[in-house]
Design an enzyme around this catalytic site. Structure first.
Site, PDB file in Angstrom:
ATOM      1  N   THR A   1       0.828  -1.194   0.078  1.00  0.00           N
ATOM      2  CA  THR A   1       0.020   0.034  -0.074  1.00  0.00           C
ATOM      3  C   THR A   1       0.843   1.212   0.062  1.00  0.00           C
ATOM      4  O   THR A   1       0.701   2.239  -0.904  1.00  0.00           O
ATOM      5  CB  THR A   1      -0.849  -0.041   1.243  1.00  0.00           C
TER       6      THR A   1
ATOM      7  N   HIS B   1      -7.896   0.118   3.763  1.00  0.00           N
ATOM      8  CA  HIS B   1      -7.940  -1.309   3.620  1.00  0.00           C
ATOM      9  C   HIS B   1      -9.451  -1.709   3.449  1.00  0.00           C
ATOM     10  O   HIS B   1      -9.779  -2.881   3.964  1.00  0.00           O
ATOM     11  CB  HIS B   1      -7.466  -1.641   4.860  1.00  0.00           C
TER      12      HIS B   1
ATOM     13  N   ARG C   1      -1.261  -8.732  -3.024  1.00  0.00           N
ATOM     14  CA  ARG C   1       0.220  -9.534  -2.679  1.00  0.00           C
ATOM     15  C   ARG C   1      -0.180 -10.600  -2.523  1.00  0.00           C
ATOM     16  O   ARG C   1      -1.293 -11.007  -1.914  1.00  0.00           O
ATOM     17  CB  ARG C   1       0.943  -8.930  -1.740  1.00  0.00           C
TER      18      ARG C   1
ATOM     19  N   SER D   1       4.405 -10.765   6.398  1.00  0.00           N
ATOM     20  CA  SER D   1       4.654  -9.310   6.538  1.00  0.00           C
ATOM     21  C   SER D   1       3.820  -8.626   7.705  1.00  0.00           C
ATOM     22  O   SER D   1       3.982  -7.980   8.604  1.00  0.00           O
ATOM     23  CB  SER D   1       4.194  -8.580   5.222  1.00  0.00           C
TER      24      SER D   1
ATOM     25  N   SER E   1      12.543   3.077  -4.684  1.00  0.00           N
ATOM     26  CA  SER E   1      13.373   1.868  -4.320  1.00  0.00           C
ATOM     27  C   SER E   1      13.166   1.436  -2.787  1.00  0.00           C
ATOM     28  O   SER E   1      12.880   2.292  -2.033  1.00  0.00           O
ATOM     29  CB  SER E   1      14.890   1.985  -4.844  1.00  0.00           C
TER      30      SER E   1
HETATM   31  P1  A3P Z   1       7.725  -6.830   4.074  1.00  0.00           P
HETATM   32  O1  A3P Z   1       7.164  -6.790   5.465  1.00  0.00           O
HETATM   33  O2  A3P Z   1       7.445  -7.931   3.441  1.00  0.00           O
HETATM   34  O3  A3P Z   1       9.265  -6.177   3.903  1.00  0.00           O
HETATM   35  P2  A3P Z   1       1.821  -1.965   3.241  1.00  0.00           P
HETATM   36  O4  A3P Z   1       2.401  -0.712   2.821  1.00  0.00           O
HETATM   37  O5  A3P Z   1       0.787  -2.526   2.535  1.00  0.00           O
HETATM   38  O6  A3P Z   1       1.652  -1.867   4.721  1.00  0.00           O
HETATM   39  O7  A3P Z   1       3.197  -3.119   2.823  1.00  0.00           O
HETATM   40  C1  A3P Z   1       4.088  -3.034   3.600  1.00  0.00           C
HETATM   41  C2  A3P Z   1       4.940  -4.219   2.742  1.00  0.00           C
HETATM   42  O8  A3P Z   1       5.372  -3.366   1.640  1.00  0.00           O
HETATM   43  C3  A3P Z   1       6.421  -4.448   3.586  1.00  0.00           C
HETATM   44  O9  A3P Z   1       6.675  -5.703   3.364  1.00  0.00           O
HETATM   45  C4  A3P Z   1       7.392  -3.439   2.967  1.00  0.00           C
HETATM   46  O10 A3P Z   1       8.724  -3.708   3.126  1.00  0.00           O
HETATM   47  C5  A3P Z   1       6.846  -3.410   1.511  1.00  0.00           C
HETATM   48  N1  A3P Z   1       7.472  -2.361   0.950  1.00  0.00           N
HETATM   49  C6  A3P Z   1       7.162  -1.134   1.096  1.00  0.00           C
HETATM   50  N2  A3P Z   1       7.877  -0.288   0.156  1.00  0.00           N
HETATM   51  C7  A3P Z   1       8.511  -0.890  -0.549  1.00  0.00           C
HETATM   52  C8  A3P Z   1       9.163  -0.685  -1.615  1.00  0.00           C
HETATM   53  N3  A3P Z   1       9.778   0.411  -2.080  1.00  0.00           N
HETATM   54  N4  A3P Z   1       9.793  -2.240  -2.294  1.00  0.00           N
HETATM   55  C9  A3P Z   1       9.513  -3.013  -1.930  1.00  0.00           C
HETATM   56  N5  A3P Z   1       8.770  -3.251  -0.804  1.00  0.00           N
HETATM   57  C10 A3P Z   1       8.230  -2.030  -0.155  1.00  0.00           C
END
Ligand code: A3P
Length: 340
Positions: A76, A150, A172, A180, A269
């Site tokens: 997200t 959400h 995902r 996660s 990134s």
């Molecule tokens: P992980 O816990 O597997 O590292 P949300 O934003 O929906 O809460 O999702 C969080 C997940 O997205 C986390 O996964 C986070 O590390 C990953 N995420 C956030 N920014 C990212 C990026 N720039 N590139 C890759 N994954 C990213």
């Protein structure tokens, strides 16, 4: 239409786990909420949602809103930052100086976390407005709105269906989502149970915003509508530039030149977003520390991988997940994760 809401009262294994294993002072129980015939069991939400359900259902939606919607932990934050920058002419300066939740608020932040007890103890804590009453914050937003939620399709505000703003859904694969979500709940939501119990709750559709498949399907079924864009975390990891081009076109923006595309990819990134105070949710982790909720170290941007679940799940658990994924993929027709 107001959703139907039932308290989760316990009395079966999964409800008991949910009520026992989350010990956050920001949480006081759970409900199941549904609307119409879309949801069979209802979606799990915190009990505070009851105070906000009517306001969310009836809130004004604007035609030029841009919504990013997802099940938790599916990318997200990553999608929000991408969408905001594309929609705002790559204004990196503002993106770095105004934290993401302030420019791209989370609609149900307040229904998810209630800070009343915390503020009694820490009345001077500088809790931002987008946290104190997130629905009001969104309602009163003066410029074009970018809204994170959400909430599944059946619980979105009624006017979504008449005003038809742009809605970007990000999904995902469930194994990485679950791992996660486990770490996130330990870090942010006072989860004190085991990983095994967490997986049971995930597979048993008994976590906030679950059922997972019903959530994804509620948007998957609308993916061909003009105002809906369905993205996946895995596609973003595989070829971010292609997804950026898709979003640029969906938002009706001019194609990016190669330099701008390169700058945007660098900004988005994992390392860059992890080190960016605007996107790494340091402020929220700080609140949890102030409330003595966090004993362990951790960060919101944790691993950022596809397939990271492999080091977290043993063969038995993996088998359980595979059977569950296969059954649900065939029942829902969602075929984006053929191999995970
Ligand atoms: P992980 O816990 O597997 O590292 P949300 O934003 O929906 O809460 O999702 C969080 C997940 O997205 C986390 O996964 C986070 O590390 C990953 N995420 C956030 N920014 C990212 C990026 N720039 N590139 C890759 N994954 C990213």
């Amino acid at each position: 239409m107001a959703p139907t809401i039932e308290d989760v009262t316990g009395g079966n294994k999964l409800d008991d786990l949910l009520l026992k294993d989350f010990t956050s002072m920001f949480r006081s129980g759970y409900v199941r909420a549904g609307k119409g015939s879309g949801s069979q069991k209802g979606f799990i939400l915190p009990a505070y949602y009851k105070k906000f359900a009517e306001r969310i259902s009836k809130m004004e939606v604007r035609e030029d809103d841009v919504w990013v919607v997802s099940y938790p932990k599916t990318g997200t934050t990553w999608s929000q930052e991408m969408v905001w920058l594309i929609a705002n002419e790559l204004n990196f300066d503002e993106a770095k100086s105004v934290i993401l939740p302030e420019r791209f608020p989370f609609l149900e932040h307040s229904p998810l976390f209630c800070y009343d007890e915390f503020l009694k103890e820490r009345p001077d804590f500088p809790l931002p407005d987008f946290v104190r009453d997130s629905v009001k914050y969104v309602d009163e937003f003066k410029t074009q709105r970018f809204i994170k939620t959400h909430l599944p399709w059946p619980l979105l505000p009624d006017q979504i269906h008449t005003k038809k703003p742009k809605v970007i859904y990000v999904a995902r694969n469930p194994k990485d989502t679950c791992v996660s979500y486990f770490h996130h709940c330990q870090l942010m939501e006072g989860y004190n149970g085991s990983f095994q119990d967490f997986c049971e709750l995930f597979l048993g559709d008994n976590l906030n915003f679950s059922p997972f498949w019903e959530h994804v399907k509620s948007f998957w079924d609308h993916r061909d509508e003009k105002n809906i864009l369905f993205l996946t975390y895995e596609d973003m990891k595989k070829d971010l530039a292609s997804v950026i081009r898709e979003v640029v076109s969906f938002l009706g923006k001019e194609a990016l030149n190669p330099d701008d595309m390169a700058s945007l990819c660098t900004h988005l990134s994992f390392e860059s977003m992890k080190n960016n105070k605007s996107t790494n949710y340091e402020f929220a982790i700080e609140v949890n520390r102030a409330a003595n909720l966090i004993e362990r170290n951790g960060s919101f941007l944790r691993q950022g991988k596809v397939g990271g679940w492999k080091s977290a799940m043993g063969p038995e658990l993996c088998d359980k997940f595979d059977q569950w994924v296969e059954k649900n993929q065939s029942e829902t027709g969602i075929n984006v994760w053929k191999t995970i």
